[in-house]
Design an enzyme around this catalytic site. Structure first.
Site, PDB file in Angstrom:
ATOM      1  N   GLY A   8     -23.204 -27.150 -19.999  1.00 34.85           N
ATOM      2  CA  GLY A   8     -21.856 -27.010 -20.584  1.00 34.85           C
ATOM      3  C   GLY A   8     -20.968 -26.131 -19.723  1.00 34.85           C
ATOM      4  CG  LEU A  80     -23.430 -21.249 -21.602  1.00 27.08           C
ATOM      5  CD1 LEU A  80     -22.159 -20.790 -20.900  1.00 27.08           C
ATOM      6  CD2 LEU A  80     -23.972 -20.127 -22.469  1.00 27.08           C
ATOM      7  CB  ALA A  82     -23.420 -26.029 -28.578  1.00 33.30           C
ATOM      8  CB  SER A 125     -23.567 -18.801 -33.153  1.00 35.72           C
ATOM      9  OG  SER A 125     -22.478 -18.666 -34.023  1.00 35.72           O
ATOM     10  CD  GLU A 127     -20.604 -20.616 -38.990  1.00 34.17           C
ATOM     11  OE1 GLU A 127     -19.668 -19.858 -38.656  1.00 34.17           O
ATOM     12  OE2 GLU A 127     -20.607 -21.281 -40.046  1.00 34.17           O
ATOM     13  CE1 TYR A 151     -21.964 -24.260 -33.068  1.00 33.15           C
ATOM     14  CE2 TYR A 151     -22.119 -22.360 -34.523  1.00 33.15           C
ATOM     15  CZ  TYR A 151     -21.996 -22.887 -33.261  1.00 33.15           C
ATOM     16  OH  TYR A 151     -21.910 -22.042 -32.179  1.00 33.15           O
ATOM     17  CG  ASN A 189     -10.549 -28.422 -32.106  1.00 32.33           C
ATOM     18  OD1 ASN A 189     -10.959 -27.597 -31.292  1.00 32.33           O
ATOM     19  ND2 ASN A 189     -11.150 -29.572 -32.313  1.00 32.33           N
TER      20      ASN A 189
HETATM   21  P1  NAP Z   1     -17.195 -25.188 -25.743  1.00 36.95           P
HETATM   22  O1  NAP Z   1     -15.965 -24.795 -25.030  1.00 36.95           O
HETATM   23  O2  NAP Z   1     -17.104 -26.191 -26.853  1.00 36.95           O
HETATM   24  O3  NAP Z   1     -18.245 -25.738 -24.656  1.00 36.95           O
HETATM   25  C1  NAP Z   1     -19.409 -26.435 -25.039  1.00 36.95           C
HETATM   26  C2  NAP Z   1     -19.911 -27.264 -23.873  1.00 36.95           C
HETATM   27  O4  NAP Z   1     -21.091 -27.986 -24.289  1.00 36.95           O
HETATM   28  C3  NAP Z   1     -18.910 -28.326 -23.369  1.00 36.95           C
HETATM   29  O5  NAP Z   1     -18.971 -28.350 -21.975  1.00 36.95           O
HETATM   30  C4  NAP Z   1     -19.482 -29.614 -23.969  1.00 36.95           C
HETATM   31  O6  NAP Z   1     -19.137 -30.764 -23.251  1.00 36.95           O
HETATM   32  C5  NAP Z   1     -20.967 -29.348 -23.838  1.00 36.95           C
HETATM   33  N1  NAP Z   1     -21.790 -30.236 -24.670  1.00 36.95           N
HETATM   34  C6  NAP Z   1     -21.578 -30.645 -25.937  1.00 36.95           C
HETATM   35  N2  NAP Z   1     -22.578 -31.472 -26.342  1.00 36.95           N
HETATM   36  C7  NAP Z   1     -23.426 -31.585 -25.297  1.00 36.95           C
HETATM   37  C8  NAP Z   1     -24.638 -32.300 -25.072  1.00 36.95           C
HETATM   38  N3  NAP Z   1     -25.189 -33.086 -26.017  1.00 36.95           N
HETATM   39  N4  NAP Z   1     -25.237 -32.194 -23.859  1.00 36.95           N
HETATM   40  C9  NAP Z   1     -24.697 -31.456 -22.876  1.00 36.95           C
HETATM   41  N5  NAP Z   1     -23.542 -30.756 -23.019  1.00 36.95           N
HETATM   42  C10 NAP Z   1     -22.931 -30.818 -24.217  1.00 36.95           C
HETATM   43  O7  NAP Z   1     -17.945 -23.914 -26.360  1.00 36.95           O
HETATM   44  P2  NAP Z   1     -17.878 -22.375 -25.893  1.00 36.95           P
HETATM   45  O8  NAP Z   1     -16.887 -21.672 -26.741  1.00 36.95           O
HETATM   46  O9  NAP Z   1     -17.797 -22.297 -24.415  1.00 36.95           O
HETATM   47  O10 NAP Z   1     -19.308 -21.876 -26.386  1.00 36.95           O
HETATM   48  C11 NAP Z   1     -20.435 -21.910 -25.510  1.00 36.95           C
HETATM   49  C12 NAP Z   1     -21.700 -21.817 -26.342  1.00 36.95           C
HETATM   50  O11 NAP Z   1     -21.710 -20.596 -27.088  1.00 36.95           O
HETATM   51  C13 NAP Z   1     -21.892 -22.911 -27.380  1.00 36.95           C
HETATM   52  O12 NAP Z   1     -23.279 -23.169 -27.468  1.00 36.95           O
HETATM   53  C14 NAP Z   1     -21.389 -22.291 -28.663  1.00 36.95           C
HETATM   54  O13 NAP Z   1     -22.000 -22.919 -29.778  1.00 36.95           O
HETATM   55  C15 NAP Z   1     -21.869 -20.873 -28.472  1.00 36.95           C
HETATM   56  N6  NAP Z   1     -21.096 -19.835 -29.157  1.00 36.95           N
HETATM   57  C16 NAP Z   1     -19.751 -19.788 -28.996  1.00 36.95           C
HETATM   58  C17 NAP Z   1     -19.028 -18.771 -29.599  1.00 36.95           C
HETATM   59  C18 NAP Z   1     -17.539 -18.676 -29.453  1.00 36.95           C
HETATM   60  O14 NAP Z   1     -16.906 -17.968 -30.263  1.00 36.95           O
HETATM   61  N7  NAP Z   1     -16.939 -19.295 -28.446  1.00 36.95           N
HETATM   62  C19 NAP Z   1     -19.707 -17.807 -30.363  1.00 36.95           C
HETATM   63  C20 NAP Z   1     -21.093 -17.887 -30.478  1.00 36.95           C
HETATM   64  C21 NAP Z   1     -21.782 -18.896 -29.860  1.00 36.95           C
HETATM   65  P3  NAP Z   1     -17.895 -31.685 -23.771  1.00 36.95           P
HETATM   66  O15 NAP Z   1     -16.665 -30.887 -23.494  1.00 36.95           O
HETATM   67  O16 NAP Z   1     -18.039 -32.906 -22.952  1.00 36.95           O
HETATM   68  O17 NAP Z   1     -18.131 -31.908 -25.245  1.00 36.95           O
HETATM   69  N1  GDD Z   2     -10.506 -24.221 -36.758  1.00 42.18           N
HETATM   70  C1  GDD Z   2      -9.724 -23.826 -37.786  1.00 42.18           C
HETATM   71  N2  GDD Z   2      -8.566 -24.515 -38.021  1.00 42.18           N
HETATM   72  N3  GDD Z   2     -10.088 -22.753 -38.524  1.00 42.18           N
HETATM   73  C2  GDD Z   2      -9.282 -22.350 -39.525  1.00 42.18           C
HETATM   74  C3  GDD Z   2      -8.075 -23.010 -39.807  1.00 42.18           C
HETATM   75  C4  GDD Z   2      -7.708 -24.148 -39.028  1.00 42.18           C
HETATM   76  O1  GDD Z   2      -6.682 -24.776 -39.241  1.00 42.18           O
HETATM   77  N4  GDD Z   2      -7.479 -22.367 -40.848  1.00 42.18           N
HETATM   78  C5  GDD Z   2      -8.266 -21.352 -41.195  1.00 42.18           C
HETATM   79  N5  GDD Z   2      -9.373 -21.333 -40.402  1.00 42.18           N
HETATM   80  C6  GDD Z   2     -10.501 -20.385 -40.503  1.00 42.18           C
HETATM   81  C7  GDD Z   2     -11.854 -21.050 -40.641  1.00 42.18           C
HETATM   82  O2  GDD Z   2     -12.057 -21.531 -41.971  1.00 42.18           O
HETATM   83  C8  GDD Z   2     -12.772 -19.899 -40.258  1.00 42.18           C
HETATM   84  O3  GDD Z   2     -12.992 -19.068 -41.383  1.00 42.18           O
HETATM   85  C9  GDD Z   2     -11.951 -19.120 -39.222  1.00 42.18           C
HETATM   86  O4  GDD Z   2     -10.598 -19.615 -39.334  1.00 42.18           O
HETATM   87  C10 GDD Z   2     -12.423 -19.296 -37.777  1.00 42.18           C
HETATM   88  O5  GDD Z   2     -12.537 -20.678 -37.505  1.00 42.18           O
HETATM   89  P1  GDD Z   2     -12.802 -21.208 -36.009  1.00 42.18           P
HETATM   90  O6  GDD Z   2     -11.824 -20.638 -35.068  1.00 42.18           O
HETATM   91  O7  GDD Z   2     -12.905 -22.695 -36.089  1.00 42.18           O
HETATM   92  O8  GDD Z   2     -14.204 -20.547 -35.620  1.00 42.18           O
HETATM   93  P2  GDD Z   2     -15.591 -20.410 -36.419  1.00 42.18           P
HETATM   94  O9  GDD Z   2     -15.719 -18.974 -36.838  1.00 42.18           O
HETATM   95  O10 GDD Z   2     -15.745 -21.442 -37.451  1.00 42.18           O
HETATM   96  O11 GDD Z   2     -16.653 -20.748 -35.272  1.00 42.18           O
HETATM   97  C11 GDD Z   2     -16.546 -20.166 -33.978  1.00 42.18           C
HETATM   98  O12 GDD Z   2     -17.266 -18.957 -33.944  1.00 42.18           O
HETATM   99  C12 GDD Z   2     -18.682 -19.078 -34.066  1.00 42.18           C
HETATM  100  C13 GDD Z   2     -19.264 -17.647 -34.003  1.00 42.18           C
HETATM  101  O13 GDD Z   2     -19.104 -17.013 -35.228  1.00 42.18           O
HETATM  102  C14 GDD Z   2     -17.072 -21.185 -32.966  1.00 42.18           C
HETATM  103  O14 GDD Z   2     -16.756 -20.739 -31.671  1.00 42.18           O
HETATM  104  C15 GDD Z   2     -18.572 -21.335 -33.034  1.00 42.18           C
HETATM  105  O15 GDD Z   2     -19.026 -22.143 -31.923  1.00 42.18           O
HETATM  106  C16 GDD Z   2     -19.199 -19.949 -32.942  1.00 42.18           C
HETATM  107  O16 GDD Z   2     -20.606 -20.033 -32.982  1.00 42.18           O
END
Ligand code: NAP
Ligand code: GDD
Length: 328
Positions: A8, A80, A82, A125, A127, A151, A189
């Site tokens: 990723g 990474l 997912a 995560s 989550e 998730y 999003n």
């Molecule tokens: P992201 O921007 O959505 O990047 C995820 C990457 O995984 C993308 O390159 C996606 O490719 C790839 N992917 C999805 N399905 C796949 C599959 N089946 N095989 C191979 N690659 C695949 O997410 P991020 O924010 O960088 O997060 C990185 C990692 O940390 C994820 O595992 C996420 O769940 C975890 N995480 C994120 C957060 C956060 O707040 N950002 C917090 C805790 C954990 P496509 O673009 O082609 O779909």
């Molecule tokens: N996406 C989204 N869109 N979230 C909304 C909206 C909306 O229009 N309105 C309110 N929210 C609220 C969601 O219900 C949630 O409580 C909060 O905003 C954060 O939503 P997201 O930004 O979609 O992130 P997330 O907390 O669900 O998940 C992210 O954080 C996780 C770690 O805690 C992702 O990055 C996950 O991949 C990651 O593991």
């Protein structure tokens, strides 16, 4: 020269991690998935594209993963990849579980067979904690996991299988339990980038309303640039262990809207409306991570404040909408 393999690599974290590891002198390799519009897949890699090696692969295509591990023989693997959107995991639960749970075992088992001495990082995560909060209003490494989404359930499996491989096969396998982290490269999003992007469009007269779901949930929001540094420190710690990475602060979605709109000279209450289509079948109401262990053992702490993060995202989107786009 150490070799890193990032699944990723074109995601938010993958792109910042690639930049960080290149700065540290690594030879960086990573996977992208086939997409019908290839330009969409590499825009985050613009700063480093010519200095890294990218390959088509998918966690669900075991042969693609094994072939790359045999070819690259990495020293460090960062998983990474997912389906990272929590609300969308309710729409596509099976794909989410396949990738975020089975995908982890596909990769770590291939590592066990092909590169058993590799240092393995799993993107776990906050989550996973779901409804669990300690009495002092934090989640920490010892907090019980009680996930509230497909998730989160899948990430709990990935977390546990990594711990199991560490014990059963003596692998250097670690979980980084990262709380929410954002940046100008965040998918639009997710709530921070959605709010920032739309607030900038409202400021410029291109839009007049913003529809959100639950504004009363709380998140511990940091900057992805700070968090990828923690990933490298976790995997290079002398012992393979699990670490929480967080800012230790929490803010509601409503407070985040207030900070963003105020920075742009606006009042969010004039523009933000709730639309039930953005509500989730089950919500995770509150996150605040205790990252004391990482701060003590890894000497890590975030450099960005919450306000600096949100302002950087606002500046980025104002630039983009005014035709001064640059990759931050
Ligand atoms: P992201 O921007 O959505 O990047 C995820 C990457 O995984 C993308 O390159 C996606 O490719 C790839 N992917 C999805 N399905 C796949 C599959 N089946 N095989 C191979 N690659 C695949 O997410 P991020 O924010 O960088 O997060 C990185 C990692 O940390 C994820 O595992 C996420 O769940 C975890 N995480 C994120 C957060 C956060 O707040 N950002 C917090 C805790 C954990 P496509 O673009 O082609 O779909
Ligand atoms: N996406 C989204 N869109 N979230 C909304 C909206 C909306 O229009 N309105 C309110 N929210 C609220 C969601 O219900 C949630 O409580 C909060 O905003 C954060 O939503 P997201 O930004 O979609 O992130 P997330 O907390 O669900 O998940 C992210 O954080 C996780 C770690 O805690 C992702 O990055 C996950 O991949 C990651 O593991």
């Amino acid at each position: 020269m150490k070799k890193a393999f990032i699944t990723g690599i074109n995601g938010q974290d993958g792109s910042y991690l690639a930049e960080h590891l290149l700065n540290l002198g690594y030879d960086v390799h990573g996977t992208i998935r086939r997409n019908s519009v290839p330009e969409n897949q590499s825009y985050r890699l613009g700063k480093v594209e010519s200095n890294i090696h990218t390959y088509y692969a998918d966690l669900l295509d075991q042969t693609s993963i094994e072939k790359l591990l045999m070819q690259i023989k990495p020293d460090e693997v960062y998983n990474l990849a997912a389906q990272s959107h929590v609300r969308i995991s309710f729409d596509i639960p099976q794909f989410t579980v396949q990738t975020n749970a089975i995908g982890v075992i596909n990769l770590i088992d291939a590592c066990r067979r092909i590169v058993p001495d590799v240092k393995f990082y799993q993107a776990s995560s906050s989550e996973m904690f779901g409804l669990s909060v300690e009495s002092d209003a934090f989640q920490r490494e010892s907090t019980i996991m009680n996930p509230t989404s497909p998730y989160g359930c899948a990430k709990v499996f990935g977390y546990n299988i990594v711990r199991h491989y560490r014990r059963a096969y003596n692998m250097h396998a670690c979980n980084g339990i990262l709380f929410n982290h954002e940046s100008p490269r965040r998918g639009s999003n997710f709530v921070t980038n959605k709010v920032v992007k739309e607030a900038c469009r409202i400021k410029l007269g291109l839009e007049d309303r913003l529809e959100l779901g639950n504004m009363d949930s709380y998140r511990d929001w940091g900057h992805s640039k700070d968090y990828v540094k923690a990933m490298h420190l976790i995997v290079n710690h002398s012992e393979a262990e699990d670490f929480i990475v967080s800012t230790m602060e929490t803010h509601s979605v409503r407070e985040m809207c207030d900070v963003v709109f105020k920075y742009l000279g606006l009042d969010y209450r004039d523009y933000v409306h709730q639309n039930p289509i953005f509500l989730r079948p089950e919500e995770l109401p509150y996150l605040r991570g205790d990252s004391s262990k990482a701060r003590k053992l890894l000497n890590w702490k975030p450099e960005y404040t919450f306000e600096q993060l949100m302002y950087e995202m606002c500046d980025h989107w104002m630039d983009v909408f005014q035709g001064k786009e640059s990759l931050r």
